[in-house]
Design a protein around this motif. Sequence first.
Motif, short mmCIF file in Angstrom:
data_model
loop_
_atom_site.label_atom_id
_atom_site.label_comp_id
_atom_site.label_asym_id
_atom_site.label_seq_id
_atom_site.Cartn_x
_atom_site.Cartn_y
_atom_site.Cartn_z
N GLU A 142 0.83 -1.21 0.00
CA GLU A 142 0.00 0.00 0.00
C GLU A 142 0.86 1.25 0.00
OE1 GLU A 142 -3.46 2.16 2.71
OE2 GLU A 142 -3.08 0.01 2.93
N ASP A 143 1.97 1.22 0.74
CA ASP A 143 2.86 2.38 0.80
C ASP A 143 3.45 2.69 -0.58
OD1 ASP A 143 2.40 2.77 3.46
OD2 ASP A 143 4.22 1.74 4.14
N LEU A 144 3.89 1.65 -1.28
CA LEU A 144 4.48 1.86 -2.60
C LEU A 144 3.43 2.36 -3.58
CD1 LEU A 144 6.83 1.74 -4.53
CD2 LEU A 144 6.40 -0.72 -4.85
N ALA A 145 2.23 1.78 -3.53
CA ALA A 145 1.15 2.22 -4.42
C ALA A 145 0.83 3.70 -4.18
CB ALA A 145 -0.09 1.36 -4.22
N ASN A 146 0.78 4.11 -2.91
CA ASN A 146 0.51 5.51 -2.58
C ASN A 146 1.59 6.44 -3.11
OD1 ASN A 146 -2.01 5.66 -1.24
ND2 ASN A 146 -1.12 4.80 0.62
N SER A 147 2.83 5.95 -3.13
CA SER A 147 3.94 6.79 -3.59
C SER A 147 3.98 6.93 -5.10
CB SER A 147 5.28 6.20 -3.10
OG SER A 147 5.61 5.02 -3.82
N LEU A 148 3.32 6.03 -5.81
CA LEU A 148 3.38 6.04 -7.27
C LEU A 148 2.16 6.67 -7.93
CD1 LEU A 148 4.80 2.43 -7.87
CD2 LEU A 148 6.02 4.59 -8.16
N SER A 149 1.11 6.93 -7.16
CA SER A 149 -0.12 7.47 -7.76
C SER A 149 -0.84 8.38 -6.79
CB SER A 149 -1.04 6.33 -8.19
OG SER A 149 -2.22 6.81 -8.78
N GLU A 150 -1.52 9.36 -7.34
CA GLU A 150 -2.31 10.28 -6.52
C GLU A 150 -3.70 9.68 -6.27
OE1 GLU A 150 -2.49 14.05 -4.54
OE2 GLU A 150 -0.87 12.90 -5.43
N ASN A 151 -4.27 9.95 -5.09
CA ASN A 151 -5.62 9.49 -4.73
C ASN A 151 -5.76 7.98 -4.89
OD1 ASN A 151 -6.21 12.21 -4.38
ND2 ASN A 151 -7.07 12.45 -6.43
N GLN A 152 -4.74 7.25 -4.50
CA GLN A 152 -4.70 5.79 -4.70
C GLN A 152 -5.71 5.09 -3.80
OE1 GLN A 152 -3.92 1.83 -4.10
NE2 GLN A 152 -3.04 3.11 -2.53
N ILE A 153 -6.51 4.17 -4.38
CA ILE A 153 -7.49 3.42 -3.58
C ILE A 153 -7.40 1.91 -3.79
CG2 ILE A 153 -9.16 5.30 -3.40
CD1 ILE A 153 -10.71 3.95 -5.71
N GLY A 154 -6.53 1.48 -4.72
CA GLY A 154 -6.44 0.05 -4.98
C GLY A 154 -5.39 -0.25 -6.04
N ILE A 155 -5.28 -1.52 -6.38
CA ILE A 155 -4.32 -1.97 -7.39
C ILE A 155 -5.09 -2.52 -8.57
CG2 ILE A 155 -2.33 -3.43 -7.90
CD1 ILE A 155 -1.86 -1.39 -5.69
N PHE A 156 -4.84 -1.98 -9.77
CA PHE A 156 -5.47 -2.48 -10.99
C PHE A 156 -4.56 -3.56 -11.57
CE2 PHE A 156 -6.26 -2.65 -15.51
CZ PHE A 156 -7.65 -2.56 -15.61
N GLY A 157 -5.02 -4.78 -11.61
CA GLY A 157 -4.16 -5.88 -12.03
C GLY A 157 -4.23 -6.19 -13.52
N LEU A 158 -3.11 -6.63 -14.07
CA LEU A 158 -3.04 -7.16 -15.43
C LEU A 158 -2.38 -8.54 -15.36
CD1 LEU A 158 -1.83 -4.18 -17.67
CD2 LEU A 158 -4.03 -5.33 -17.80
N PRO A 159 -2.82 -9.46 -16.21
CA PRO A 159 -2.15 -10.76 -16.24
C PRO A 159 -0.67 -10.60 -16.60
CG PRO A 159 -4.23 -10.85 -17.41
CD PRO A 159 -3.97 -9.41 -17.12
N TYR A 160 0.17 -11.37 -15.95
CA TYR A 160 1.63 -11.29 -16.14
C TYR A 160 2.08 -12.68 -16.60
CZ TYR A 160 6.58 -10.65 -14.74
OH TYR A 160 7.95 -10.56 -14.71
N GLY A 161 2.60 -12.74 -17.82
CA GLY A 161 3.07 -14.02 -18.35
C GLY A 161 4.40 -13.84 -19.04
N PHE A 162 4.77 -14.82 -19.84
CA PHE A 162 6.03 -14.68 -20.56
C PHE A 162 5.96 -15.36 -21.92
CE2 PHE A 162 6.42 -18.40 -17.79
CZ PHE A 162 6.88 -19.39 -18.65
N ALA A 163 6.65 -14.76 -22.89
CA ALA A 163 6.78 -15.33 -24.23
C ALA A 163 8.05 -16.16 -24.29
CB ALA A 163 6.81 -14.23 -25.28
N THR A 164 8.04 -17.18 -25.11
CA THR A 164 9.16 -18.12 -25.18
C THR A 164 9.87 -18.07 -26.53
OG1 THR A 164 7.71 -19.89 -26.00
CG2 THR A 164 7.96 -19.70 -23.60
N ASP A 165 11.02 -18.74 -26.58
CA ASP A 165 11.74 -19.04 -27.83
C ASP A 165 12.38 -17.83 -28.51
OD1 ASP A 165 11.41 -21.95 -28.20
OD2 ASP A 165 9.29 -21.44 -28.21
N PHE A 166 12.70 -16.81 -27.74
CA PHE A 166 13.38 -15.66 -28.34
C PHE A 166 14.89 -15.87 -28.34
CE2 PHE A 166 9.35 -13.56 -27.94
CZ PHE A 166 9.36 -12.63 -28.97
#
Length: 412
Positions: free
Chosen positions: A37-61
């Motif tokens: 919560e502390d880090l989220a508050n430091s990175l955004s104004e009027n912070q009330i939550g975390i907006f999530g995105l799926p995190y994956g990885f691509a292969t064979d590069f």
Amino acid sequence: MKIYEMSNQQRIDYLLEHDFIDQGQADFLAKKQPLSEDLANSLSENQIGIFGLPYGFATDFLINGKDYLVPMAIEEPSVIAAASNGAKRVKANGGFKVITSPHIMYGQIVLEGSSPELLAKLEKNKATIIESANQARQSLLKRGGGVVSLTFEKIGDDTEVLLGVNTVDAMGANIVNSMLETIAPQISELTGNDVLCAILSNSGKSQLVKVEARMKFSDLQTKQMTGQEVAQRIVRLSDFSKHSVMRAITHNKGIMNGIDAVLLATGNDFRAEEAAAHSFYSQKGYQPFSNWQIKDDQLVGTLELPIEIGSVGGAIKALPMAQLSLAIMKIDNSQELQAVIGSVGLANNLSALRALVTTGIQAGHMSLQSKSLAVSAGAQGDEITEISKQLNQIKEYTLEKASELLEKLRKQ
């Protein structure tokens, strides 16, 4: 078992077993708590939550002889699948060849008014201005960076002071802005002209990345078309995008699908990159970022693009997931990260073009969206896999059909 068939925990175990992450990073991923919560508050104004995105990885590069798994943060499953598919085809033919350029960022000071005498006074004091700018960021000099150019030009009724700075591995926005705000008052006092503004430019013109990929025809064939036919159709569609802005826009959006996903995963500014990329190809009428040709009985794709990123500092250093992404890729510097990002863009482009000129984009896209439809219909747990499987069998990708199948499944 193929990676896309694994559970989340099995994928984490795979990364751990193959030394892409350590035990601490594996535990962090398993907890699924990317921000305090502390880090989220430091990175955004009027912070009330975390907006999530799926995190994956691509292969064979395979890029300049080095293998990579590439973390990507995105809500569209076909993007990671397309990146992996394109990379696998290129890897079979020697991988991506990438050339990067020095990491130069520009900043502008706009002085009100202009005259030959003013420009002459600025030129006379050029060395002093550069020295002041470098003194504002002495730590940058110790890392091998600093001011590399300073020019003065009359633009309209005003004067542009353009400062070029080698920001080494940092994206450089704060570095350049600090330098500008240090020298702006000095320049105003020197000339007697007021400063209208002092701000970095996101042009990215001196951060160009050149990517090349080659493929044998045999690595492009489908059940319905020979590899040569596929290659010829890709070239024709690529050429068409040079004459159709409507097509070029979507051609480039497909490239940015992959690039933006890596930028998000590494804590970089995707808005700056979008501005740099599109403006670079709008100088003489909007053009596609990539080009495909047939040379020596091979399909050859090239991409040249300003890639404005960093691998240290700012949000990159603050965000644990960004640090994890760099660790998974074993990135040593920003130019290596630029090479990876450019390669992902070309890989996504290859997969999109191949799909468009063969089966069409929806066949693969919707089969990967079937799980999202299942979730939207209310499926949970094992129901998601079963409804997705049934949707892919009947190839009717609608929320109504997903809801109907779920209702039947639960009755059974």
